[in-house]
Design a protein around this motif. Structure first.
Motif, PDB file in Angstrom:
ATOM      1  N   TYR A   1     -15.702 -14.348 -45.786  1.00 60.44           N
ATOM      2  CA  TYR A   1     -15.935 -15.102 -47.012  1.00 60.44           C
ATOM      3  C   TYR A   1     -15.701 -16.579 -46.751  1.00 60.44           C
ATOM      4  O   TYR A   1     -14.913 -16.960 -45.888  1.00 60.44           O
ATOM      5  CB  TYR A   1     -14.983 -14.650 -48.121  1.00 60.44           C
TER       6      TYR A   1
ATOM      7  N   GLU B   1     -16.758 -18.829 -54.322  1.00 65.46           N
ATOM      8  CA  GLU B   1     -16.471 -18.018 -53.135  1.00 65.46           C
ATOM      9  C   GLU B   1     -17.712 -17.194 -52.795  1.00 65.46           C
ATOM     10  O   GLU B   1     -18.417 -16.712 -53.690  1.00 65.46           O
ATOM     11  CB  GLU B   1     -15.282 -17.093 -53.422  1.00 65.46           C
TER      12      GLU B   1
ATOM     13  N   ARG C   1      -5.951 -24.984 -54.993  1.00 62.34           N
ATOM     14  CA  ARG C   1      -6.946 -24.032 -55.493  1.00 62.34           C
ATOM     15  C   ARG C   1      -6.823 -23.710 -56.982  1.00 62.34           C
ATOM     16  O   ARG C   1      -7.687 -23.034 -57.521  1.00 62.34           O
ATOM     17  CB  ARG C   1      -6.855 -22.713 -54.705  1.00 62.34           C
TER      18      ARG C   1
ATOM     19  N   ASN D   1      -8.634 -11.344 -52.720  1.00 61.34           N
ATOM     20  CA  ASN D   1      -9.934 -11.170 -53.356  1.00 61.34           C
ATOM     21  C   ASN D   1     -10.093  -9.727 -53.842  1.00 61.34           C
ATOM     22  O   ASN D   1      -9.206  -8.879 -53.621  1.00 61.34           O
ATOM     23  CB  ASN D   1     -11.056 -11.617 -52.407  1.00 61.34           C
TER      24      ASN D   1
ATOM     25  N   GLN E   1      -9.492  -6.968 -51.286  1.00 63.85           N
ATOM     26  CA  GLN E   1      -8.099  -6.937 -50.857  1.00 63.85           C
ATOM     27  C   GLN E   1      -7.193  -6.351 -51.940  1.00 63.85           C
ATOM     28  O   GLN E   1      -6.242  -5.620 -51.642  1.00 63.85           O
ATOM     29  CB  GLN E   1      -7.667  -8.354 -50.476  1.00 63.85           C
TER      30      GLN E   1
ATOM     31  N   SER F   1      -5.532 -11.343 -46.671  1.00 67.95           N
ATOM     32  CA  SER F   1      -5.428 -12.098 -47.914  1.00 67.95           C
ATOM     33  C   SER F   1      -6.392 -13.275 -47.834  1.00 67.95           C
ATOM     34  O   SER F   1      -7.029 -13.496 -46.803  1.00 67.95           O
ATOM     35  CB  SER F   1      -3.996 -12.604 -48.126  1.00 67.95           C
ATOM     36  N   ARG F   2      -6.489 -14.018 -48.883  1.00 66.27           N
ATOM     37  CA  ARG F   2      -7.337 -15.215 -48.847  1.00 66.27           C
ATOM     38  C   ARG F   2      -6.761 -16.294 -47.922  1.00 66.27           C
ATOM     39  O   ARG F   2      -7.404 -17.312 -47.689  1.00 66.27           O
ATOM     40  CB  ARG F   2      -7.503 -15.773 -50.261  1.00 66.27           C
TER      41      ARG F   2
ATOM     42  N   THR G   1      -3.917 -22.813 -47.604  1.00 71.53           N
ATOM     43  CA  THR G   1      -5.197 -22.339 -48.121  1.00 71.53           C
ATOM     44  C   THR G   1      -6.289 -22.598 -47.090  1.00 71.53           C
ATOM     45  O   THR G   1      -6.175 -23.494 -46.253  1.00 71.53           O
ATOM     46  CB  THR G   1      -5.551 -23.044 -49.439  1.00 71.53           C
TER      47      THR G   1
ATOM     48  N   TYR H   1     -12.194 -17.089 -44.577  1.00 70.41           N
ATOM     49  CA  TYR H   1     -11.172 -16.111 -44.223  1.00 70.41           C
ATOM     50  C   TYR H   1     -11.829 -14.749 -44.012  1.00 70.41           C
ATOM     51  O   TYR H   1     -13.013 -14.545 -44.327  1.00 70.41           O
ATOM     52  CB  TYR H   1     -10.095 -16.027 -45.316  1.00 70.41           C
TER      53      TYR H   1
ATOM     54  N   CYS I   1     -11.555 -10.406 -44.428  1.00 71.77           N
ATOM     55  CA  CYS I   1     -11.005  -9.273 -45.178  1.00 71.77           C
ATOM     56  C   CYS I   1     -11.286  -8.006 -44.381  1.00 71.77           C
ATOM     57  O   CYS I   1     -12.443  -7.699 -44.073  1.00 71.77           O
ATOM     58  CB  CYS I   1     -11.654  -9.187 -46.563  1.00 71.77           C
TER      59      CYS I   1
END
Length: 935
Positions: free
Chosen positions: A253, A367, A435, A445, A448, A475-476, A503, A507, A509
């Motif tokens: 993502y 996203e 964010r 997300n 997740q 995780s993000r 952040t 990333y 998943c």
């Protein structure tokens, strides 16, 4: 044989007299280099502040073993029990090396240094109990015990010292390294930490790593059942398998935003490389009519394509893209609308609400799923492949999102996913500020949240460790690493790769097939002794109620990681529905109760904690305090804490615990200081004048004792290697000073406990500061390089001492700048840079004689004259001319000629390995001075 209770009640402990810190440093380095292979790391590699087990073992055994009137034998027995004697090292080598390689070394008489042998051998903890079985007769004879294993010995020593099995406390237990090693040795254990995450890790150490073989088999079965259960539920939703039966391994993502200069929607990708190992890149395909980009995944990329893909659309904190050949760059802070609001940093981001888990359509940052790594159906071996996102993939994303939207409220109510707000703080401000995430579930997300929620609801206490591992790696905040080491496709990196909440713009998943190994981790197994007691609580250090015999603690200090903030990441998932084993803990970070490593507040809170612990400790008990800090002020603070807590320092040791990788990353705090303390039972008073004499005598005696011990054992055990080095002697000198200082309750009529509580006024030093500084100066004055006599040393100025000392260390291979900085401070050199030829972090060096010929050494006539003469020899000046210059440049030259010749010979020996030409020139000069005739 039954041992006599209390026969060792008043005997000094071994750790108060000696500790083989060089061997411990080497063993600690070995353990740290094991990485994921360390005994307890797999339970929670997100916790970074771990003290190596071998050091914990040394502290516990060192506290229990008596110091006799034969320190050489005491040391030998201690090393037998630590697996660090020569015979044990050979056993460790035999268990690790092939039979042929071991036979070769044995035939050669093991011609290796201790570090080299340790590097090839197993760690002591990895070896079987037979590591010690040939030694028990000798151990028992020396100690008056009748043990046949380590746990029996520990119990018998506890009875001889305390009247019962020893009870060890750690009230800042962190990940539980100290409590676990105490339990493995057979002690009763009290473990406490404010953080329930720390308590959970400690519980896991005892009950998973320390469980029985039967427990382990049951855990494996439950892990497999959990994976199958979650897989079945995900398959029933239909969101991880395509129409060919391939399963999603990793979903990639990225954030997407609108460029304010062009109004194009731009994917935010720092790199367009998807997988270097698989040669896969992402190609941005403009869609002008919609002012956006499609993302095409290209396999079998050329070298040129891979190189070009190293640059993406996020460059130096700017959004960068091109439209019709024109490049546009916009600072991300501009896109975010960073500004000052009521004197505080703010921006234009919308703050997400409790029901949010994906961006709203009008959010600045959106996203986007931009690639999927697919695994083929089970059967013939086929490599995974990365593909562009299809409409079918997006439909599966919508199914996941719908499922979470329908289940979020209930799952939050029962505690299967977080509903906890992110409390602002040093670390936790970052996701809010960058964010707009205000609840902990915003860091995950929909996929997740789905996986985490399913694992959580089907996990008992033992399986929660698998949940924590999955959350950490999915995780993000989990970086996608497509570097493809060893030709692999890549994978996600854990959230807590650093101890921060950073952040990301893109990333990864993990799908079910890629988190099975996280849930089904094969933890190490070291069954703990039955019958010992082990308690775990989330009680503050100043509120524990159980008494104990020995406390070993690694408290927070100066630059401590703010665990109380960042590990709310895990608390949020467990706090509402913890398993029964964890239910009595306080599932809150309790930030207000955490000891802050800052200024006077830190000192006061530490005093409260250690004062309370002193009250609960046996009268003949010990406290061993570990800390790692390079600030000189921390020594004064720690002395004040010890004073005000009613403790007296009886020893201090310095053990190198950091790996070279940590040093390369710029961390120059390499070691851990161990302060050994007892209760101060008598109120002694003294004057500052009398104290100065006592300090000097004690520091001198301590350093001479250790130097003598080093000389007596190094040829036999170390093959010429020094048992103690300068840093060890320096810390031992500090220890001697602290032993003297903390013995007294009143100095110059001032109550030292009250003085220790005083706030430090900026620019002013307290009496404690002054006394510690004086003690440090005394210790440093005894750090004389080998090859220089004390008589010659005492005639030298600070800069000369520094230069000669560093020549000695350079000859030993020292080149790290922090060594020069530390000794410059130790010798009070105002500007050591004037003497440096290079000041790079890992490649520092002194100036050569040639480089110092013009400038000389500030304040030095003797060494400046010598170095100038050496430079003239290198320039091939006539010997008589050189001697003439030398005799005129050094005051009282002819009266001091013997000393000058000794210093020149010293430089010749030390410089030969560093600068051969300069070393030879110094030797020539020494001969000229020796043969010089008067008149």
């Amino acid at each position: 044989m039954v041992v006599d209770p209390y026969v060792l009640r008043d005997a000094p402990s071994l750790i108060e007299k000696l500790l083989p810190v060089q061997k411990l440093s080497i063993e600690s380095y070995k353990e740290n280099m094991a990485g994921a292979g360390k005994t307890l790391t797999a339970l929670g590699n997100f916790w970074k502040g771990r003290k190596v087990l071998i050091l914990n073992r040394a502290c516990i055994l060192g506290a229990l073993l008596p110091a006799s009137d034969n320190p050489k034998v005491d040391l030998e027995i201690f090393e037998l029990l630590m697996g660090m004697d020569r015979e044990s090292i050979q056993t460790r080598l035999a268990e690790k090396l092939s039979g042929r390689r071991f036979a070769e070394l044995k035939a050669q008489g093991f011609p290796l240094s201790y570090p080299d042998m340790v590097g090839l051998a197993k760690r002591p903890e990895e070896c079987n109990a037979d590591l010690y079985e040939t030694h028990w007769e000798r151990i028992n004879l020396h100690l008056g015990t009748s043990a046949n294993c380590i746990t029996e010995l520990v119990e018998q020593l506890g009875i001889m010292r305390f009247g019962h099995r020893p009870k060890v406390a750690d009230t800042f237990s962190g990940s539980g390294q100290i409590p676990f090693e105490a339990a493995r040795l057979g002690c009763d254990v009290i473990a406490s930490d404010l953080s329930p995450v720390a308590a959970m890790l400690t519980w896991g150490n005892f009950n998973i790593v320390g469980g029985s073989e039967a427990d382990r088999q049951a855990l494996k079965a439950d892990q497999r059942e959990l994976i199958e259960t979650v897989q079945k539920e995900i398959d029933s939703i239909g969101v991880e398998e395509d129409d060919r039966g391939w399963r999603g391994k990793v979903y990639l993502y990225c954030v997407e935003t609108v460029c304010p200069q062009t109004n194009w929607r731009v994917p935010m990708l720092p790199k367009l490389v998807v997988s270097k190992g698989y040669r896969v890149v992402a190609k941005l395909v403009p869609v002008p009519e919609e002012m956006r980009y499609d993302i095409e995944i290209v396999s079998d990329a050329t070298d040129d394509e891979l190189n070009a893909a190293e640059t993406g659309t996020v460059v130096d904190e700017n959004l960068a893209h091109s439209v019709d050949g024109v490049e546009y760059r916009t600072p991300i802070k501009t896109i975010r609308g960073d500004c000052r609001i009521d004197g505080k940093n703010g921006n234009a981001l919308r703050m997400w609400g409790k029901s949010d888990f994906v961006p709203s359509p009008d959010d600045i940052f959106q996203e986007r799923l931009y690639a999927i790594q697919w695994m083929p159906p089970k059967g013939p071996k086929t490599k995974s492949e990365f593909r562009s996102v299809t409409e079918a993939d997006l439909e599966r994303e919508r199914v996941v999102e719908t499922f979470i939207r329908e289940h979020l409220v209930r799952w939050q109510e029962v505690g299967w996913v977080p509903d906890m707000r992110i409390e602002p703080g040093y670390n936790t401000d970052q996701p809010i500020r960058e964010r707009g995430w205000t609840y902990w579930h915003h860091l995950f997300n929909p996929r997740q949240l789905l996986i985490g929620g399913l694992i959580n609801q089907h996990s008992d206490a033992r399986l929660k460790f698998g949940l924590a591992r999955v959350l950490n790696y999915s995780s993000r905040l989990s970086i996608w690493d497509g570097s493809g080491s060893k030709g692999g496709g890549g994978n996600t990196v854990q959230t807590f790769n650093t101890q921060a909440l950073n952040t990301l713009w893109n990333y990864g998943c993990r799908g079910v097939s890629n988190w099975e190994g996280l849930v089904a981790e094969s933890y190490k197994l070291y069954p703990l002794s039955a019958g010992t007691s082990r308690s775990v609580s989330t009680c503050p250090a100043d509120r524990i109620t159980e008494s104990f015999d020995i406390a070993i603690t690694d408290p927070p200090y100066g630059d401590a990681v703010k665990y109380e903030e960042i590990y709310e990441f895990f608390i949020a998932w467990l706090r509402k529905n913890p398993p029964p084993e964890f239910a009595n803990w306080t599932w809150d970070s309790r930030r207000a109760l955490a000891i802050k490593g800052e200024d006077h507040e830190f000192k006061t809170e530490m005093i409260n904690a250690y004062r309370h612990m002193t009250d609960l400790m046996a009268d003949n008990g010990l406290q061993i305090i570990m800390f790692t800090h390079q600030s000189g002020d921390i020594w004064s603070d720690m002395a004040g804490i010890v004073w005000a807590a009613g403790l007296q320092v009886t020893a201090a040791w310095y053990v190198v615990t950091e790996t070279e990788s940590a040093l390369r990353e710029g961390s120059y705090v390499k070691g851990t200081v161990l302060l050994v303390c007892r209760k101060r039972s008598v109120r002694y008073s003294t004057t500052r004048g009398d104290l100065a004499f006592e300090l000097e005598e004690e520091v001198k005696r301590q350093i001479e004792d250790l130097t003598g011990l080093s000389q007596s054992v190094k040829d036999k055990l170390y093959r010429g290697e020094n048992l103690f080095q300068d840093a060890d002697l320096q810390m031992a000198g500090y220890a001697a000073a602290l032993r003297v200082l903390t013995k007294y309750s009143v100095i110059n009529g001032q109550d030292m406990e009250r003085e220790a509580l005083a706030s430090r006024v900026r620019g002013q030093s307290t009496l404690v500061d002054q006394l510690i500084a004086f003690a440090v100066d005394l210790a440093n004055s005894h750090l004389i390089p080998e090859g220089i006599s004390p008589r010659d040393w005492n005639t030298l100025v600070s800069e000369e001492r520094f230069y000669l000392k560093m020549c000695d260390l350079e000859a030993q291979g020292v080149s790290k700048l922090d060594n020069y900085q530390n000794f410059a401070k130790a010798f009070k050199v105002a500007d050591f840079q004037l003497l440096m030829g290079a000041s790079r972090a890992n490649a520092a060096r002194l100036k050569s004689a040639q480089e110092l010929k013009r400038t000389g050494i500030p304040g030095s006539a003797t060494l400046t004259g010598i170095l100038q003469a050496i430079a003239e020899i290198q320039e091939e000046l006539d010997g008589d001319v050189v001697l003439n210059h030398l005799s005129f440049s050094i005051p009282e030259y002819f009266n001091r000629r013997d000393q000058i010749q000794r210093l020149i010979s010293y430089l010749g020996e030390k410089r030969l390995s560093k600068d051969e030409a300069e070393g030879r020139a110094a030797r020539i000069l020494a001969t000229l001075v020796s043969n010089q005739r008067f008149g």
